[in-house]
Design a protein around this motif. Structure first.
Motif, PDB file in Angstrom:
ATOM      1  N   PRO A 131      -8.295   2.952   7.052  1.00  0.00           N
ATOM      2  CA  PRO A 131      -8.406   1.850   6.090  1.00  0.00           C
ATOM      3  C   PRO A 131      -9.574   2.114   5.131  1.00  0.00           C
ATOM      4  CG  PRO A 131      -8.333   1.032   8.359  1.00  0.00           C
ATOM      5  CD  PRO A 131      -8.444   2.520   8.437  1.00  0.00           C
ATOM      6  N   LEU A 132      -9.436   1.688   3.907  1.00  0.00           N
ATOM      7  CA  LEU A 132     -10.464   1.932   2.892  1.00  0.00           C
ATOM      8  C   LEU A 132     -11.836   1.448   3.364  1.00  0.00           C
ATOM      9  CD1 LEU A 132     -11.244   2.951   0.095  1.00  0.00           C
ATOM     10  CD2 LEU A 132     -10.599   0.701  -0.809  1.00  0.00           C
ATOM     11  N   GLU A 133     -11.880   0.301   4.018  1.00  0.00           N
ATOM     12  CA  GLU A 133     -13.167  -0.234   4.485  1.00  0.00           C
ATOM     13  C   GLU A 133     -13.836   0.745   5.448  1.00  0.00           C
ATOM     14  OE1 GLU A 133     -10.202  -2.009   4.828  1.00  0.00           O
ATOM     15  OE2 GLU A 133     -10.526  -2.995   2.897  1.00  0.00           O
ATOM     16  N   ARG A 134     -13.044   1.389   6.301  1.00  0.00           N
ATOM     17  CA  ARG A 134     -13.596   2.359   7.249  1.00  0.00           C
ATOM     18  C   ARG A 134     -14.050   3.618   6.521  1.00  0.00           C
ATOM     19  NH1 ARG A 134     -16.571   4.559  10.076  1.00  0.00           N
ATOM     20  NH2 ARG A 134     -16.047   5.798  11.892  1.00  0.00           N
ATOM     21  N   GLN A 135     -13.300   4.058   5.527  1.00  0.00           N
ATOM     22  CA  GLN A 135     -13.699   5.225   4.742  1.00  0.00           C
ATOM     23  C   GLN A 135     -15.043   4.985   4.064  1.00  0.00           C
ATOM     24  OE1 GLN A 135     -10.632   6.137   1.906  1.00  0.00           O
ATOM     25  NE2 GLN A 135      -9.094   6.506   3.478  1.00  0.00           N
ATOM     26  N   LEU A 136     -15.223   3.771   3.573  1.00  0.00           N
ATOM     27  CA  LEU A 136     -16.448   3.448   2.839  1.00  0.00           C
ATOM     28  C   LEU A 136     -17.629   3.155   3.755  1.00  0.00           C
ATOM     29  CD1 LEU A 136     -14.869   1.157   0.101  1.00  0.00           C
ATOM     30  CD2 LEU A 136     -15.573   3.553  -0.134  1.00  0.00           C
ATOM     31  N   ALA A 137     -17.377   2.910   5.040  1.00  0.00           N
ATOM     32  CA  ALA A 137     -18.427   2.482   5.974  1.00  0.00           C
ATOM     33  C   ALA A 137     -19.315   3.624   6.465  1.00  0.00           C
ATOM     34  CB  ALA A 137     -17.794   1.772   7.169  1.00  0.00           C
ATOM     35  N   PHE A 138     -18.954   4.854   6.211  1.00  0.00           N
ATOM     36  CA  PHE A 138     -19.800   5.962   6.645  1.00  0.00           C
ATOM     37  C   PHE A 138     -21.141   5.916   5.926  1.00  0.00           C
ATOM     38  CE2 PHE A 138     -15.579   7.723   7.673  1.00  0.00           C
ATOM     39  CZ  PHE A 138     -15.811   8.113   8.990  1.00  0.00           C
ATOM     40  N   ASN A 139     -22.154   6.541   6.520  1.00  0.00           N
ATOM     41  CA  ASN A 139     -23.478   6.512   5.900  1.00  0.00           C
ATOM     42  C   ASN A 139     -23.579   7.499   4.734  1.00  0.00           C
ATOM     43  OD1 ASN A 139     -24.187   9.080   6.787  1.00  0.00           O
ATOM     44  ND2 ASN A 139     -25.490   8.371   8.422  1.00  0.00           N
ATOM     45  N   HIS A 140     -24.705   7.458   4.056  1.00  0.00           N
ATOM     46  CA  HIS A 140     -24.919   8.238   2.847  1.00  0.00           C
ATOM     47  C   HIS A 140     -24.743   9.746   3.082  1.00  0.00           C
ATOM     48  CE1 HIS A 140     -26.506   9.203  -1.083  1.00  0.00           C
ATOM     49  NE2 HIS A 140     -27.397   9.991  -0.530  1.00  0.00           N
ATOM     50  N   GLU A 141     -25.330  10.253   4.158  1.00  0.00           N
ATOM     51  CA  GLU A 141     -25.227  11.691   4.434  1.00  0.00           C
ATOM     52  C   GLU A 141     -23.794  12.102   4.725  1.00  0.00           C
ATOM     53  OE1 GLU A 141     -27.298  13.998   3.812  1.00  0.00           O
ATOM     54  OE2 GLU A 141     -29.018  12.716   3.422  1.00  0.00           O
ATOM     55  N   THR A 142     -23.046  11.227   5.385  1.00  0.00           N
ATOM     56  CA  THR A 142     -21.644  11.527   5.655  1.00  0.00           C
ATOM     57  C   THR A 142     -20.854  11.554   4.355  1.00  0.00           C
ATOM     58  OG1 THR A 142     -21.829  10.572   7.856  1.00  0.00           O
ATOM     59  CG2 THR A 142     -19.615  10.822   6.980  1.00  0.00           C
ATOM     60  N   HIS A 143     -21.163  10.637   3.434  1.00  0.00           N
ATOM     61  CA  HIS A 143     -20.472  10.644   2.138  1.00  0.00           C
ATOM     62  C   HIS A 143     -20.795  11.913   1.345  1.00  0.00           C
ATOM     63  CE1 HIS A 143     -18.335   6.894   2.248  1.00  0.00           C
ATOM     64  NE2 HIS A 143     -19.410   6.281   2.698  1.00  0.00           N
ATOM     65  N   ARG A 144     -21.991  12.431   1.484  1.00  0.00           N
ATOM     66  CA  ARG A 144     -22.318  13.709   0.823  1.00  0.00           C
ATOM     67  C   ARG A 144     -21.432  14.827   1.368  1.00  0.00           C
ATOM     68  NH1 ARG A 144     -28.862  14.254   0.217  1.00  0.00           N
ATOM     69  NH2 ARG A 144     -29.056  12.662  -1.393  1.00  0.00           N
ATOM     70  N   PHE A 145     -21.243  14.823   2.677  1.00  0.00           N
ATOM     71  CA  PHE A 145     -20.377  15.824   3.304  1.00  0.00           C
ATOM     72  C   PHE A 145     -18.936  15.633   2.828  1.00  0.00           C
ATOM     73  CE2 PHE A 145     -18.150  17.250   7.381  1.00  0.00           C
ATOM     74  CZ  PHE A 145     -18.279  18.606   7.112  1.00  0.00           C
ATOM     75  N   ILE A 146     -18.485  14.392   2.753  1.00  0.00           N
ATOM     76  CA  ILE A 146     -17.141  14.102   2.250  1.00  0.00           C
ATOM     77  C   ILE A 146     -16.988  14.633   0.829  1.00  0.00           C
ATOM     78  CG2 ILE A 146     -15.583  12.233   1.528  1.00  0.00           C
ATOM     79  CD1 ILE A 146     -16.724  10.623   3.975  1.00  0.00           C
ATOM     80  N   SER A 147     -18.000  14.453   0.001  1.00  0.00           N
ATOM     81  CA  SER A 147     -17.944  14.952  -1.380  1.00  0.00           C
ATOM     82  C   SER A 147     -17.814  16.469  -1.398  1.00  0.00           C
ATOM     83  CB  SER A 147     -19.198  14.527  -2.148  1.00  0.00           C
ATOM     84  OG  SER A 147     -19.212  13.140  -2.330  1.00  0.00           O
TER      85      SER A 147
END
Length: 183
Positions: free
Chosen positions: A56-72
């Motif tokens: 779910p989008l909410e779960r995708q967005l709930a990761f922390n900042h460092e995890t989002h960097r890895f996702i990027s």
């Protein structure tokens, strides 16, 4: 009072985590325990990266900042394809990651945009959108076809219409400007 220790994360795809850290180190970027933990947290939650877009989008967005960097990084390097909703809602700065992985492309793109009269901040906004297309389709910039541009534009604009406060008009303008720069 003792502080509770966080539960240890399972080690999933250590080769990918090490490759990510080596890539960051090669660019003189931080590779401390938070960066490693961010990568490992995503892989512990989503061992098969193809499943990320099914969260779910909410779960995708709930990761922390460092995890989002890895996702990027995963997105720009073609290892993960987030959906348009994630890209519109999160607004990741994929252009920065793409510029670090493809510096020659970034230089050529910025020069072309300047020649067309775009200021640097507008050109970087366009380059960021190019990163979104790379992420959406899991293709390198030179592999994108007209059908990808058409479909990607539709997907991003539809997501912007669904997600509140995401500026459909500004996105549409940036998409138009991106295509003008690439032609």
């Amino acid at each position: 009072m003792r502080r509770a220790r966080a539960a240890a994360l399972p080690i999933v795809r250590p080769d990918l985590v090490e490759y990510y850290l080596a890539h960051r180190a090669g660019q003189g970027m931080n590779t401390d325990h938070r960066v490693r933990w961010g990568a490992r947290a995503l892989l512990a939650a989503v061992p098969d990266l193809e499943d990320f877009c099914r969260l779910p989008l909410e779960r995708q967005l709930a990761f922390n900042h460092e995890t989002h960097r890895f996702i990027s990084w995963l997105s720009v390097t073609g290892r993960l394809q987030p959906g348009a909703d994630y890209l519109v809602a999160r607004r990741p700065r994929l252009g920065i990651v793409l510029a670090r992985t493809k510096p020659e492309l970034h230089l050529r793109f910025m020069e072309t945009a300047r020649t067309l009269g775009f200021r640097d901040y507008l050109a970087m906004s366009q380059f960021n959108l190019l990163g979104h297309f790379v992420a959406l389709f899991g293709k390198q910039p030179h592999e994108l076809q007209q059908t990808d541009w058409d479909q990607g534009r539709d997907l991003l604009l539809e997501a912007a219409r669904r997600i509140p406060n995401r500026g459909v008009k500004a996105l549409s303008t940036s998409l138009f400007n991106l295509e003008a720069t690439l032609l």
